[in-house]
Design a protein around this motif. Structure first.
Motif, PDB file in Angstrom:
ATOM      1  N   PHE A 220       0.363  -3.553  -4.280  1.00 54.54           N
ATOM      2  CA  PHE A 220       0.396  -2.157  -4.691  1.00 54.54           C
ATOM      3  C   PHE A 220      -0.004  -1.992  -6.157  1.00 54.54           C
ATOM      4  O   PHE A 220       0.479  -2.707  -7.041  1.00 54.54           O
ATOM      5  CB  PHE A 220       1.789  -1.557  -4.470  1.00 54.54           C
TER       6      PHE A 220
ATOM      7  N   SER B   1       0.843  -1.200   0.000  1.00 48.83           N
ATOM      8  CA  SER B   1       0.000   0.000   0.000  1.00 48.83           C
ATOM      9  C   SER B   1       0.876   1.247   0.000  1.00 48.83           C
ATOM     10  O   SER B   1       2.110   1.171   0.031  1.00 48.83           O
ATOM     11  CB  SER B   1      -0.904   0.020   1.246  1.00 48.83           C
TER      12      SER B   1
ATOM     13  N   TYR C  88      -5.861   4.695  -0.453  1.00 52.76           N
ATOM     14  CA  TYR C  88      -5.488   4.280   0.896  1.00 52.76           C
ATOM     15  C   TYR C  88      -6.689   4.530   1.810  1.00 52.76           C
ATOM     16  O   TYR C  88      -7.127   5.679   1.932  1.00 52.76           O
ATOM     17  CB  TYR C  88      -4.286   5.066   1.419  1.00 52.76           C
ATOM     18  N   GLN C  89      -7.237   3.452   2.375  1.00 50.99           N
ATOM     19  CA  GLN C  89      -6.868   2.062   2.201  1.00 50.99           C
ATOM     20  C   GLN C  89      -7.298   1.522   0.817  1.00 50.99           C
ATOM     21  O   GLN C  89      -8.341   1.916   0.322  1.00 50.99           O
ATOM     22  CB  GLN C  89      -7.544   1.208   3.274  1.00 50.99           C
ATOM     23  N   PRO C  90      -6.501   0.588   0.270  1.00 48.46           N
ATOM     24  CA  PRO C  90      -6.883  -0.016  -1.008  1.00 48.46           C
ATOM     25  C   PRO C  90      -7.876  -1.157  -0.807  1.00 48.46           C
ATOM     26  O   PRO C  90      -8.089  -1.620   0.323  1.00 48.46           O
ATOM     27  CB  PRO C  90      -5.543  -0.544  -1.537  1.00 48.46           C
TER      28      PRO C  90
ATOM     29  N   TYR D  82      -4.374  -5.734  -1.129  1.00 41.38           N
ATOM     30  CA  TYR D  82      -3.050  -5.304  -0.669  1.00 41.38           C
ATOM     31  C   TYR D  82      -1.908  -5.845  -1.525  1.00 41.38           C
ATOM     32  O   TYR D  82      -0.996  -6.511  -1.042  1.00 41.38           O
ATOM     33  CB  TYR D  82      -2.881  -5.661   0.806  1.00 41.38           C
TER      34      TYR D  82
END
Length: 301
Positions: free
Chosen positions: A237, A189, A230-232, A235
């Motif tokens: 990237f 992240s 964020y938050q994705p 997890y």
């Protein structure tokens, strides 16, 4: 997955809906396993807009309101598989994480200090790795969706795969939506980014802005928005790449989206080797999310 699979779907309840964006999330079952269908109205087919209100093509038109120069109508438009009215995505078998993600929910503002990240967020992220993001590894390993890859850089440190997001119908440019999945598996992240990752971030930016206009000549670099959540939702990237006309709702709101250019600029101002790991990050979190239910809901004050 064939057509017979989705035809076995049995409805249970509506998880959420968004009338403005013509979006509906439905919970059901297929073969006794949870399933989620995300249904969206497709955009108008521009070449045939001139035909919409021809008497022979739009037989069912009803006047619902009239006031001075303003007239409101409802109409039924003929459709076929070449011009579908709905785009649907099936998640099956669906996990509780999927069901929570698409459920209507209240939201909270989270002020995540470095200490709270270590105590709450990091353990949660760790629990979401492995099998939960196997679909990402399938793409990176070329065992799935290879025909959808738009661009690939195979460098293990600065490379990535660029491909259409499932939200895009791959036709309507105003809803253009691609995803850049990095080759590295140690970045989960925004919180993991530091100055050593600048070559990766700059490569994603320059490559996307170069390659997309080559494949879609009517889309210019200054019509693209590159950002990070964020938050994705998962997890591994990744960077979102959308057309400026795309309406992303909460996904583009303050408290969720970080412009890639701004992230790069902030990292360039930091000392060598430093990054977001020492920062307090404020963001919006839904009460149905696992991170809220299993972590931040228990934080006092």
């Amino acid at each position: 997955m064939d057509l017979e699979t989705i035809r076995k779907f049995t409805f249970q309840r509506i998880l959420s809906e968004d009338p403005k964006n013509k979006f509906l999330a439905i919970l059901g079952e297929i073969q006794d396993q949870p399933a989620v269908i995300i249904a969206e109205k497709t955009a108008f087919d521009n070449p045939t807009v001139s035909e919409l209100f021809q008497p022979n093509l739009t037989p069912d038109v009803t006047l619902t309101e009239r006031n001075d120069v303003y007239h409101s109508y409802t109409a039924t438009i003929a459709q076929d598989i070449a011009k579908p009215g709905i785009k649907a995505t099936l998640i099956w078998p669906a996990t509780q994480t999927h069901i929570r993600k698409y459920s209507k929910q209240a939201r909270r503002m989270i002020r995540e200090t470095p200490e709270l990240y270590q105590q709450i967020t990091l353990p949660y992220i760790t629990s979401q790795l492995g099998p939960r993001i196997q679909w990402v590894y399938n793409i990176l390993n070329h065992t799935a969706e290879t025909d959808r890859i738009v661009y690939e850089d195979t460098d293990p440190n600065t490379g990535f795969i660029l491909l259409p997001d499932l939200k895009w119908d791959r036709v309507t440019l105003s809803s253009f939506y691609l995803m850049a999945l990095v080759n590295r598996r140690d970045l989960h992240s925004l919180h993991d980014l530091n100055t050593t990752h600048l070559p990766l971030l700059k490569n994603i930016r320059s490559s996307a802005l170069r390659e997309i206009p080559l494949q879609w000549p009517t889309v210019s670099p200054d019509q693209l928005r590159l950002y990070i959540h964020y938050q994705p939702s998962y997890y591994h990237f990744h960077v979102h790449v959308t057309h400026l006309e795309y309406e992303g709702g909460d996904g583009m709101a303050v408290g969720r989206a970080w412009l890639l250019d701004d992230v790069i600029a902030q990292l360039e101002e930091m000392a060598e080797g430093r990054g977001f790991e020492g920062r307090t990050i404020t963001y919006v979190l839904g009460e149905e999310s696992g991170l809220w239910k299993e972590g931040f809901s228990n934080v006092k004050g």
